[in-house]
Design a protein around this motif. Sequence first.
Motif, PDB file in Angstrom:
ATOM      1  N   GLY A 290     -32.178 -34.956 -19.403  1.00  0.00           N
ATOM      2  CA  GLY A 290     -31.949 -33.995 -18.334  1.00  0.00           C
ATOM      3  C   GLY A 290     -31.789 -32.584 -18.859  1.00  0.00           C
ATOM      4  O   GLY A 290     -32.218 -31.616 -18.217  1.00  0.00           O
ATOM      5  N   ARG A 291     -31.185 -32.439 -20.036  1.00  0.00           N
ATOM      6  CA  ARG A 291     -31.001 -31.104 -20.605  1.00  0.00           C
ATOM      7  C   ARG A 291     -32.327 -30.479 -21.019  1.00  0.00           C
ATOM      8  O   ARG A 291     -32.501 -29.260 -20.953  1.00  0.00           O
ATOM      9  CB  ARG A 291     -30.033 -31.182 -21.786  1.00  0.00           C
ATOM     10  N   LEU A 292     -33.276 -31.291 -21.458  1.00  0.00           N
ATOM     11  CA  LEU A 292     -34.599 -30.766 -21.787  1.00  0.00           C
ATOM     12  C   LEU A 292     -35.287 -30.244 -20.530  1.00  0.00           C
ATOM     13  O   LEU A 292     -35.921 -29.180 -20.546  1.00  0.00           O
ATOM     14  CB  LEU A 292     -35.454 -31.859 -22.440  1.00  0.00           C
ATOM     15  N   VAL A 293     -35.165 -30.978 -19.449  1.00  0.00           N
ATOM     16  CA  VAL A 293     -35.747 -30.533 -18.178  1.00  0.00           C
ATOM     17  C   VAL A 293     -35.139 -29.197 -17.766  1.00  0.00           C
ATOM     18  O   VAL A 293     -35.853 -28.253 -17.395  1.00  0.00           O
ATOM     19  CB  VAL A 293     -35.531 -31.593 -17.076  1.00  0.00           C
ATOM     20  N   THR A 294     -33.815 -29.089 -17.855  1.00  0.00           N
ATOM     21  CA  THR A 294     -33.134 -27.862 -17.460  1.00  0.00           C
ATOM     22  C   THR A 294     -33.496 -26.699 -18.376  1.00  0.00           C
ATOM     23  O   THR A 294     -33.757 -25.584 -17.905  1.00  0.00           O
ATOM     24  CB  THR A 294     -31.613 -28.079 -17.480  1.00  0.00           C
ATOM     25  N   GLY A 295     -33.533 -26.942 -19.678  1.00  0.00           N
ATOM     26  CA  GLY A 295     -33.881 -25.883 -20.628  1.00  0.00           C
ATOM     27  C   GLY A 295     -35.280 -25.336 -20.393  1.00  0.00           C
ATOM     28  O   GLY A 295     -35.507 -24.119 -20.458  1.00  0.00           O
TER      29      GLY A 295
END
Length: 426
Positions: A290-295
């Motif tokens: 999820g953090r990759l998507v947000t970044g």
Amino acid sequence: MTDPAASTHPFRALRVRNFRLFATGQVVSVAGTWMSVVAQDWLVLELTHDSATALGTVTALQFTPMLLLTLYGGRLADRYDKRALLTAANVVSGLLALILAVLVLTGSAGLAHIYAFALALGLVNAVEVPTRMSFVGELVGPELLPNASALSAAYFNVARVAGPAVAGLVITAFGTGWVLLVNALSYAATVVALRRMRPDEIRRAPAPAGRARVIDGLRHVRGRPDLMVPLALVAGVSLFGLNFQLTLPLLAKTVFHADATSFGLLTTAFAAGSLTAAFLTTARRSRPSGRLVTGSALVFAVLETAAGWAPGYPAAVVLLFLTGGASIYFAQAANHRVQLGSDPRYRGRVLALYTLILQGSTPLGALLMSRVGAEWGARACFVVGGLASLAAGLAALAHHAGRSGPEAGSGVRAAGPGKAAEDIRA
């Protein structure tokens, strides 16, 4: 024993005959579609003396059916044979494109005809898009799905690079009618590819017990925070930031006073960046975090804002290349996060929801950005879209920061055909 090189080859999904046929047909068809997009936008601007409102209306009409009917299209995809649905959808789209091409070539086309075509094509796409997205998994299986999805984005952007560049040259030399005729003929490539597939090699998802209801797919998503957060982020970014079908021609025509060829090159630069990012994601073998998507959403937001302040045409080309790359990287990361985390029994409906959010928000975004463009100019469309996307990304980042412990499930492979995805929540 599995060959390690084969499992990491960037084009490994193309070894599957059915997917190879599918990709070949799609390259031709999507190239025709992007040629048509350039021709249609250029025709609207010529007929209306550069009206941002008219261009926004065409975009809204084309995507409004996605907003209203895509969930029903996903239900059809989960219930019926996807190959048959896609064949019918491409035949109808080809006929619609042929009618518009004849009207333009004979000098009979008016703005009302373009509006009607956009609406009719949107109705077909409400079924075709979720069916096509979920069909890829049936062609290659769960292990190859990340690679096949990335290659699908790659061939889409190969066509997106070639289509506008060729369209600009053809419009300059022969006019928009011939571009629209080429698009009409291009649908035949997908139809032929679909009919040449081997049906016994298609890995159909388990049929839903009883009726395939839309509400069941929505309940599946509602109970999954790892699906809800990326879908909410996609909603924010797509509503404000992903309106390039409207904002790119406005930027080219009203800011840089470009001719058809220069407009095609600006679109090509954006698509070339998208293509580069698509090839980068072919190496992905597992579900992104999820953090990759947000970044990736935050990077996209910053680049889109910067593109709005491009001081000249060369700078705009570079910034649009980077923005295109960031947009497809974000869209692919979100797509893989959602698709690889959903139960295959609901995948058509889940991807219909993803499509609804990603493309169904386009009518609202197009009308909003056309208003911004009419009041403050094309540059403001990019700046407002970028800042709004940045706000959505920061909200998602705050959600991740508020959670304790490492993110679960970020490196888990796709769920198998008969396996519920409840064990890969994050």
